[in-house]
Every structure is written in C-alpha cells, then in structure tokens.
Design a protein around this motif. Structure first.
Motif: not given
Ligand code: SF4
Length: 429
Positions: A18-19, A75-77, A101-103, A112-114
């Motif tokens: 969602x993010x 991505x993911x586990x 994951x943050x990137x 880059x995400x705001x």
C-alpha cells in the motif's frame, strides 16, 4: 509507468505494498489492477509455510502468463530466504530482498520515494483504489525472538522501529486521504521502540497517535503476549482504540511451548487474558495456534485443546506445522504426520467457530458503531453493505445507500454465516 502490485501473506506485506502504491502515485505513476495492462509487476512474497512458497511461485508464473512483456520484480520473505528458487521463474528481472525494500520505488523508477506529506493530495486520484476505510501502517520490522518454528526472523532480520514522526505523518496523511482506520502492523509490534531502548515504546506510540492525529480508529495487529503488562490495557480508556486483541498463543501446552521457545506459559497467558477482559470487557480476543509441532503427542494436544477451550477465543487461526528450512524446529525429531495434523486442526477449527459465534451473539440487540468497508452485492432492494465494529464483528446490511467509508451506529440482530445482520442508524450521516 503502469505498475501492478501483488501482495501475498501478512498484513505487513500488505501495508508495504500500500505504501509503495502511494509513493508510486506521488511520482505520477499509475497502479493498475489488471497485470495485462502493466509495464512492471511487483510481487511481495511470503515464506511462512511451504504452501505460502508454492503460492508465491504460482503467482509469479500466473502473472508472467498474463503479461509476458512486463518486467517482474520479486521481493518479500521468500525472495529473501531462497533467491535461487525465484531467479529461475519466468519473467523475473529483479529481486529485492527484505533489507532493501525501502528502496523498492527507487529501484523501479530511478527516483527516490518522497516522504509522506499533505501537499500532493490534490494530485492523488487513486485509480482502482476501493474505499479508503482501513489502512495498514507498518511501524516496525524484524524480530529478536527465536521461536523455533519461525522463518520470519530469518527473512526479516533484527527488530527495528520506524521513527515516531514518520508514523505520525503517515497516519495524518492517510486521514487527510479519507481513511477512517489505521491498523498498526509489524513483525513484532510489541517490541516497537525496544531497539531505541524504549521499553514502553508501543504505549507511547499509541498515546501520541491518539493525541496528535484525528484518525477516528486505531487498531493494533498481532501482539506477542510477553510484551504486554496489565497496565498496557489502560490505553483502551480512549474509545478510538479498537477493542480487538490478537494474542498468538501457538500452543496451549507448556511442554510444547518450551520446545517452541515461546516466552509464555499457560499461567502467564491466562493472567494476561483475564486482565484484558477486566479492563476491556467487550474486547474481541483472538489468537494463532500451531497443530502438529514436532514431538506433539496426543496428550500434549489434548492439554493444548483444553486450554484453548478455557480461553474462549472469539477467533482462532489454526496452522498445521510446516517445516521451514533454516529453523531450529526443522532439525527436531518426531515430526507429526499430515493426517494427524488435519484431525487436530479440524478439532480446533470447530472450537474456533463456536467461540466466534458465542462472542458475536453477545451483541445481538445492541447498537455499535460500524465502519462500512465495501459492497458485497446489490439487488433491487439496495446494496449489501459490509463493515466491522471496533471489536471486529463483521456486520452486513441491505440498504438503498452505499455506506462505504462511513462510520455509523448500527443495530445488530442475528448471527448468520460468520456475520451479524445489522440495521444502520443514519441520522448520524
Ligand atoms: S515473536 Fe516468534 S513467531 Fe513472532 S516473528 Fe518473532 S520469532 Fe517469529
């Protein structure tokens, strides 16, 4: 760019996707619900059980068949613990492990995400987004415990908490977007702040969110029992905090709990649940339990089932033990056969169903606030509105109006197929 996002597994995975969706839209990209229209596809995988890894592989194959031109990022586990098994799947062009994951947005778009702020709201038309009722908000990741069956610690690393200001900004942002409930989620939510030396980190987070945001409802996802002291439940003096506690037990037998390296016992869990019921009388208390853990004898299972019956949960997720590579339990002997697991699971599921019905029927004839979430169908007589009370009773009502995204009082009547028939009181609208 048109991006299709697919999330498997837990609420934490969902909140991450969602993010990512919101961050991509802030950059002007479009989220498409149909993979066939996408330029890029992202799959957030799960590895909690063997079934989960099988579903992850099937999902990647299905998405590639739907769109052979789309670049698939996984991505993911599952991608984190078994990259080689993912790399060979068709259409996969990139792997992003859980620690990066943050990137993900920057990896996809080069930008880059705001951070979350209110300004881009005007631009923020969410094509395809259904109802803005409940948002999952990731506040923590990783875990420092060592439950022997758990692959999550391997897949997500050590416990780490998001800065308090980031979480406040995101919840304010979500409220401004029209969300009516924020669900705080993490791998080990109860340890929020511990990595910064804040023993009461979660209490302070909840107090600050209630004081500094206008989000009508705040819900907490899964909480490990050993993180909670009886005064934790004082938080529920604030009616905006949803009266729903999900406390994973995993087994109701102390011998099995010791082999699982769970930091709780029957006695400690019983005391905690009693304290919760005294402080929050109408709280819904639900749990998770594993059947067929290595070495679980018939006697251990009977002890566990008797304790679970005594706890009278209003809902129970029953998992059949699944051997996970790299976990301590995988090396244990006396693994239980699938047929026995199936039998034990059926026994507990019947207990769970009866407990859920008993809890919901306590509220027949009562009027509670319902956050209406979606429409489950329509007839000439109206729309079948579905929503949840704060103590997570699923309610449905046939009504001429679409009530999605609204919180209204509703009179609850009878329990049918896992939900309460309801009549909304609309003067409030
Ligand atoms: S508390 Fe235990 S079950 Fe939960 S994530 Fe940590 S190790 Fe896994």
């Amino acid at each position: 760019m048109k991006v299709h996002l697919r999330s498997l597994g837990c609420r934490l995975n969902q909140s991450e996707m969602d993010t990512v969706a919101r961050q991509l839209q802030q950059q002007g990209h479009e989220i498409v619900t149909d993979a066939a229209q996408a330029d890029a596809v992202v799959v957030n995988t799960c590895a909690v059980t063997q079934d989960a890894t099988r579903t992850s592989r099937l999902t990647v194959r299905e998405l590639h068949r739907a769109n052979t031109d789309a670049a698939i990022t996984v991505t993911g586990c599952y991608a984190h613990i078994a990259p080689a098994e993912i790399q060979v799947l068709p259409g996969v062009t990139r792997l992003v492990d859980n620690l990066h994951k943050e990137t993900l947005v920057e990896t996809l778009t080069g930008q880059p995400a705001a951070p979350f702020d209110r300004e881009p709201l005007e631009r923020d038309q969410h094509p395809g987004a259904v109802g803005r009722t409940r948002a999952f908000v990731k506040v923590q990741d990783g875990c420092d415990n060592a439950c022997t069956f758990c692959v999550t610690t391997i897949a997500r690393g050590a416990g780490r908490s998001r800065p308090l200001t980031d979480v406040i900004n995101e919840v304010r942002y979500l409220f401004a977007l029209g969300y009516r409930e924020a669900v705080l989620t993490g791998v080990h939510l109860g340890s929020y702040g511990h990595d910064r030396g804040e023993g009461d980190g979660l209490i302070r987070l909840v107090q600050t969110l209630l004081a500094e945001t206008d989000m009508p409802r705040l819900r907490l996802s899964s909480l490990e029992p050993w993180d909670l002291s009886p005064d934790f439940f004082d938080l529920w003096q604030n009616p905006r905090l949803c009266r729903h506690l999900h406390l994973p037990l995993q087994s109701g037998c102390d011998t099995t709990l010791r082999r699982m390296l769970r930091r709780t016992t029957q006695a400690q869990f019983r005391t905690l649940v009693q304290a919760a019921r005294e402080r929050i009388p109408e709280a819904r208390i639900t749990s998770d339990v594993i059947v067929g853990f290595p070495g679980e004898t018939e006697a251990e299972f009977e002890t566990s089932a008797a304790f679970i019956e005594e706890m009278d949960f209003a809902g129970l997720h029953v998992f059949r033990y699944s051997r996970r590579p790299g976990t301590a339990a995988a090396r244990l002997r006396q693994h239980v056969g699938e047929a026995v697991k199936k039998q034990r699971s059926a026994w507990l599921l019947a207990l769970a169903e009866a407990g859920e019905r008993r809890f919901c029927e306590r509220f027949a004839g009562r009027t509670l606030d319902v956050l209406w979430e979606h429409i489950a169908g329509a007839t000439e007589a109206g729309f079948m509105n579905v929503g949840y009370t704060d103590n997570y009773i699923r309610a449905r009502c046939l009504h001429p109006r679409v009530l999605t995204d609204h919180i209204t009082p509703a009179r609850l009547h009878s329990y049918v197929e896992g939900q309460m028939q309801a009549t909304p009181v609309l003067e409030a609208l």
